[in-house]
Every structure is written in C-alpha cells, then in structure tokens.
Design an enzyme around this catalytic site. Structure first.
Site, short mmCIF file in Angstrom:
data_model
loop_
_atom_site.label_atom_id
_atom_site.label_comp_id
_atom_site.label_asym_id
_atom_site.label_seq_id
_atom_site.Cartn_x
_atom_site.Cartn_y
_atom_site.Cartn_z
NE ARG A 1 -2.18 1.45 3.70
CZ ARG A 1 -2.84 1.56 4.84
NH1 ARG A 1 -4.16 1.40 4.86
NH2 ARG A 1 -2.21 1.79 5.97
CE1 TYR B 1 -5.02 4.78 2.45
CE2 TYR B 1 -3.80 6.70 3.22
CZ TYR B 1 -4.30 5.42 3.43
OH TYR B 1 -4.05 4.78 4.61
CG PHE C 1 3.40 4.90 3.23
CD1 PHE C 1 4.51 5.30 2.50
CD2 PHE C 1 2.24 5.66 3.15
CE1 PHE C 1 4.46 6.46 1.71
CE2 PHE C 1 2.18 6.80 2.36
CZ PHE C 1 3.30 7.20 1.64
CG ASP C 2 -1.04 4.89 6.21
OD1 ASP C 2 -0.50 4.10 5.43
OD2 ASP C 2 -2.20 5.33 6.04
CB THR C 3 2.93 4.53 11.43
OG1 THR C 3 1.69 3.82 11.62
CG2 THR C 3 3.50 4.89 12.78
#
Length: 431
Positions: A107, A125, A217-219
């Site tokens: 992702r 997103y 990735f988000d964190t």
C-alpha cells in the site's frame, strides 16, 4: 488523461532529494480552478469485485458534493486477477478517472508512486472497501485547501467517531496507537485509518524521507511530519469494519514494530533532515523530545522518588508480619493509589474530581503490570537463592521497580492521562 501510465518495473520510484529552502506559507487555494484540486488515490491489490462499486460511488459523491475539479487515481499494485481490466474500463467511462499499475505489492508503495506523480495541490487516499463514510471526505480536505493544515487524517479513536468492528481489531488498534504514544510520543490518535490527505508541497518534501512501502507507511509519514512541526488535522469518522479484510495481523504487527524501532533510532540519532519540512513562518529544528515531555518526566521522577521511599518504608514495616509477597503487594497497592493521585495533579495537571475514579482504575491496571514485574523478580530471587536476606530482597525490588516505573510512565502518558499536542487540531465530522 484516462489511460494507464506505464508500469513501474520495480514498484519503486527513485527518491528525489528534498527541495532546498523552507516550505512556503500555507496559503489557501484560489477559489476558481480548471485543473484538478484534489487527487483521491485508491490503492488496490486483487480487488476485482469491490473496485467498480467503490470508484463509481466515490465519483458520484465527489461530483455531487465537491466544489472543485477532482481526479480519482486507481493505483493497482501487482494484481493477478481482473483488477487491471476493471480499472482500465473505469478510466474510459468516468471523467477525471485514471489508473496506474505497479509491478510490486505494498500500500505504501502504491501511495508513494501515485502521490509523487500527481500534479494536484491536495492528495488523498481511501481504502477500496469504503469502510469510512464518504461524508467525512470534504471535512478531511477542507483544512488543506484553506491553508489551515498540512496533513489531515481520519480517526476512529476520537470523540465523535462512530465505529462498528469486532473486539479483536478494536483492541489491536488501541494497543498499537497507545504504543506509538508511549514510545514515540506522538500526538495524533489513529495512525492506520485508511483515510488521509496531504498538501502536495508537503508531500514533495516528506515522501523522500519515508522508507516503508507497506502498512507502516502511514505511521512513518505522520511521525516524521509531526516531528518536523507540521500541522496535522484530525477528523472523527464513521467507520464500519470490512469482514473481508485482507490484512494478515501477525506479520503486519511484527513489521510495524520493526518500523517503529527503525524510525525511533533514526529520529534520536538525527538522521532525518527535518529542516527540509520547516515552514517559512517557523523552523522545525532537529528532533527533540516534545516540549511537554521534559517537565512531565521531571515531575514524574520526583513523584516516583517519593512513592518509592513510601513503598520501601511500608514494605519494611509489613514484611515481618505479612511475609515478602503479601508485604510487596500491599505496599505497592498503597503507593500506586498515592502515586496516581500525585501524578494526576502534579505531573499531568488534571484538576477537579471529574474522571478521578476512571484514572484510579486505569492506574490500578498499571499497578498490576508493576506487581507482575516486582513479584516475578521476588519469585526468581527466591528460586535462585532461597536463603537471601531482606537486604538482597530490597535491592532486587529496587531494580524491578525501576523497570515498573518506566512501564508505568508510558501507560500513564499514553493511556491514563493522554495528552494533547499543540500542533494537532481536531475537527468535527460532517456525518
């Protein structure tokens, strides 16, 4: 453009060096725009059944409610089913829709690639399962369009959120975000909600610093942004769990823990050029402990020292008549109640009686963790040296209490008295 972009043979894009100089001021976007203002990326892998209803519903929602031109980008990362065919057909049929294909999964990889290539000033997103109510999309991106914030995230863990999911995922989510607050001292409440947006000028500087290409990735993106002093806006969302989720929990958790350790080392050693993310109205500076953390640590240490003396004195008084284990439990319980009350008032600045019982109950849960550590140390001592005298017991308990104190501080800060950071803002959901 509504046709597929050429596939990335590796799934990676060469990281561009950070743009020199400070970020410009956050000015609002002009009211009248011809080019897309918002690019909503939908990362997918083998989603031939869910992709079409998701994109059509998203397209209809944006057409009806979004006051600016928009674009939807389907980021297909290495699907092996009919997902690319569905994405290609949607790009032909729906205005403002396109797709790109990557040769590798992840992702984070899909978002990194799609956001790096997009010319839209606001990048967002959402997950293809549409677990998040689309009514929160405009409140999500509005602070970025107006120039109020740099990044916006949906949160399932703030007041105002309405969440439907099983206890297993609820516990995992809260533990993960609590661990982030306790170890990396973050201020945002929900790192992994699949509903985020970022200004493109920020993404251009931020993405080259984010290493992970999977679920972390988000964190990583949020932690680096917060450390650099960027403003993160939170929107409480309505969220319904997808029973057909493809996330495999154990490998994902282990990868996230490795990511947290890697990121923590990079921050503490000053390896990240956070100054590349500073705004012209205020430099970010290098990594440092959050401002509230240092005085909290000092006050907590003072309260802890007094509590430890009280505990040792009480243990010494009770030990002859009650025995080692009982004396330890009673002394630790009494000192834990006093410690929670003192930290509530002195360390975390909570006044009044509101929430006092809840705080004490949570404090007692932290006490159980300390009891397990100290009682376990006593048991290990008596097993290894059955004839150990009281002085050896005291030294063992002091060492065990040091470990229990660290655990207790992390629990108090992240769970019992969760603090707010000045650079995090929260807005109401429109749902």
């Amino acid at each position: 453009m509504r046709t597929a972009r050429p596939p990335d043979p590796t799934g990676r894009r060469a990281a561009a060096p950070p743009v020199p100089g400070a970020l410009p001021r956050r000015d609002p976007l002009p009211a009248h725009q011809r080019e897309p203002v918002l690019d909503v990326v939908v990362p997918v892998h083998n989603e031939e059944n869910d992709l079409e209803p998701c994109v059509r519903r998203l397209h209809a929602h944006l057409t009806e409610t979004f006051p600016y031109p928009f674009r939807i980008t389907v980021a297909d990362n290495a699907s092996t089913d009919r997902t690319p065919l569905v994405a290609e057909r949607l790009a032909r049929e729906l205005p403002g829709t396109e797709w790109l294909r990557l040769a590798a999964k992840g992702r984070g990889r899909a978002l990194h690639t799609a956001w790096s290539r997009s010319p839209a000033p606001v990048l967002a997103y959402l997950d293809v399962d549409l677990s998040t109510d689309l009514a929160a999309l405009l409140p999500l991106v509005a602070p970025l369009i107006s120039g109020h914030s740099d990044i916006a995230i949906g949160t399932r863990l703030a007041r105002g959120s309405r969440v439907v999911r099983g206890p297993k995922r609820e516990i995992i989510s809260r533990c993960y975000n609590g661990l982030l607050r306790g170890t990396l001292a973050v201020g945002f409440t929900d790192a992994q909600c699949g509903f985020k947006a970022v200004r493109r000028d920020v993404a251009e500087r931020l993405l080259p610093l984010v290493e992970d290409r999977e679920w972390f990735f988000d964190t990583e993106l949020l932690v680096i942004a917060e450390r650099a002093g960027l403003r993160i806006h939170e929107v409480p969302v309505d969220w319904v769990d997808d029973p057909d989720s493809r996330v495999v929990i154990l490998p994902t958790v282990l990868a996230d823990l490795r990511g947290m350790a890697r990121l923590g080392r990079a921050l503490t050693r000053g390896r990240l050029p956070l100054s590349a993310l500073s705004r012209s109205e205020g430099p970010a500076g290098d990594f440092a402990l959050p401002p509230a953390l240092v005085p909290q640590l000092l006050r907590f240490a003072a309260v802890g020292a007094a509590s430890t003396l009280f505990y040792l004195l009480l243990y010494s008084v009770l030990r002859p008549s009650a025995g080692a284990q009982a004396a330890n439990a009673l002394a630790l319980l009494a000192s834990a109640v006093a410690n929670t009350a003192a930290n509530r008032r002195l360390t975390f600045g909570v006044r009044g009686r509101g929430g006092m019982l809840r705080h004490q109950l949570k404090g007692l849960a932290a006490f159980l963790a300390g009891l397990a550590l100290t009682s376990g140390s006593l048991a290990a001592l008596h097993r290894a040296a059955p004839g150990a005298d009281s002085r050896v017991e005291l030294l063992t308990l002091v060492a065990a209490n040091l470990a229990a104190t660290l655990v207790r501080f992390l629990l108090l800060r992240a769970w019992v008295f969760p603090g707010r950071r000045s650079r995090r803002t929260t807005g109401p959901s429109a749902s």
